[in-house]
Design an enzyme around this catalytic site. Structure first.
Site: not given
Ligand code: IDP
Ligand code: MG
Length: 321
Positions: A316, A239, A305, A302, A199
């Site tokens: 994807e 997304y 992905h 974070n 990212k």
């Molecule tokens: P993942 O990336 O671990 O699969 P997902 O729940 O699919 O997690 O969420 C997609 C992305 O959305 C996350 O990687 C993160 O960048 C963002 N995200 C998820 N939960 C939150 C949140 O509570 N606050 C802000 N951003 C979030």
């Molecule tokens: Mg996800």
């Protein structure tokens, strides 16, 4: 209702979170129920089981409701009661399923629901090669008896009290098998491909090389790779499953704020394996040594992905390659 609280007492970790081919057994079981003709799906988790909630992911958006068992250690009865309380009082019946039967399909639940609808009996249970098993469907009139269960009692107690009301529906024992011992999980590890995105935060911080090295050191082979800059529209599309989430706008802005590196990773069980290598979505909850623990800033920024299941991996990969 799907009972997942208290799973895994004999396993090394919470059983419902264990993944088979990139998908937790909880999500598999809840997904099958959601695909059936059951009117509502309630998942009962142990109090505070946030990992269970996140394992359900998009299923929650599709209508799976989560409730928590009434007591963390009372036993099965506390889960049954929470599930019964959460279902609509007007429901004709209550179907109790277990999260550790991840191979049951929507058609199996439908077979029970059909027999119940046809008036086969007030209690319809699955039978495997003649043996009584779960799931079990109880008519609404057993609601109070289910709510009166205590301790380690389960629906079985109610079944035994009403032998004349009970009807069995034969299901395929191969699909009804449960995961009770660690050996049950020794399913073959198949070669898979998954989509990875490094990212914008990680690229801006100069961590691209470190993360790619981490990926290769974890035994994943990079079989395709590209650097690109997502437009807000492409980020929105990628997304789209999260479009109802409060963090969606911020996520889209972040993902289109700078270049990303997309790649296809290949290896045995690559989908689940890469999720483990990445660590939890929130770096504060990620295990030591994972990419997110090492390189992520916060739950949004974070670092990486990874696809969360075989279907999403396919979609994807096709999105970028
Ligand atoms: P993942 O990336 O671990 O699969 P997902 O729940 O699919 O997690 O969420 C997609 C992305 O959305 C996350 O990687 C993160 O960048 C963002 N995200 C998820 N939960 C939150 C949140 O509570 N606050 C802000 N951003 C979030
Ligand atoms: Mg996800």
């Amino acid at each position: 209702m799907l009972l997942a609280a208290g799973s895994g007492r004999r396993m090394r970790r919470a059983k419902h979170l264990i993944q088979i081919e990139g998908r937790s057994i909880l999500s598999r079981a809840a997904g099958a129920l959601l695909g059936s003709s059951a009117e509502e799906v309630v998942v009962v988790l142990a109090p505070g089981d946030r990992e269970g909630v996140s394992a359900l992911g998009a299923l929650e958006l599709r209508g799976v409701r989560v409730v928590f068992a009434e007591s963390p250690d009372e036993g099965r009865a506390a889960s049954v009661r929470a599930g019964v309380r959460a279902t609509a009082p007007g429901a004709a019946g209550l179907l109790i399923a277990l999260a550790d039967q991840p191979f049951l399909e929507a058609a199996d639940f439908d077979a029970l629901i059909r027999a119940f609808g046809a008036g086969a009996g007030g209690i319809v249970h699955a039978a495997y090669a003649g043996e009584r098993g779960t799931p079990v469907l109880f008519a609404a009139r057993y609601r109070e008896e289910l709510l009166a269960l205590r301790g380690r009692e389960g629906g079985r107690v109610v079944i035994l009290r009403h032998p004349g009301e009970v009807c069995a529906v034969a299901l395929d024992p191969a699909r009804g098998r449960d995961l009770d011992r660690p050996e049950d999980l020794l399913v073959s590890r198949s070669m898979q491909r998954t989509l990875s995105i490094i990212k914008p935060d990680a690229i801006a911080a100069g961590k691209l090389g470190g993360i790619l090295q981490h990926i290769e050191d974890a035994g994943l082979r990079i079989v395709a790779m590209r650097m690109l800059h997502l437009t807000p529209e492409r980020a929105q599309e990628f997304y789209a499953v999260h479009r109802e989430r409060p963090f969606y706008q911020g996520l889209v802005a972040f993902m289109s704020s700078g270049p990303v590196v997309v790649s296809v990773l290949e290896g045995p069980d690559a989908i689940a394996h890469y999720r483990t290598v990445m660590g939890a979505t929130n770096p504060e909850e990620a295990e030591a040594g994972t990419i997110r623990k090492l390189y992520a800033t916060d739950v949004e920024r974070n670092a990486c992905h990874g696809s969360d299941g075989p279907e999403t991996a396919q979609e994807e990969i096709a999105f970028f390659f």
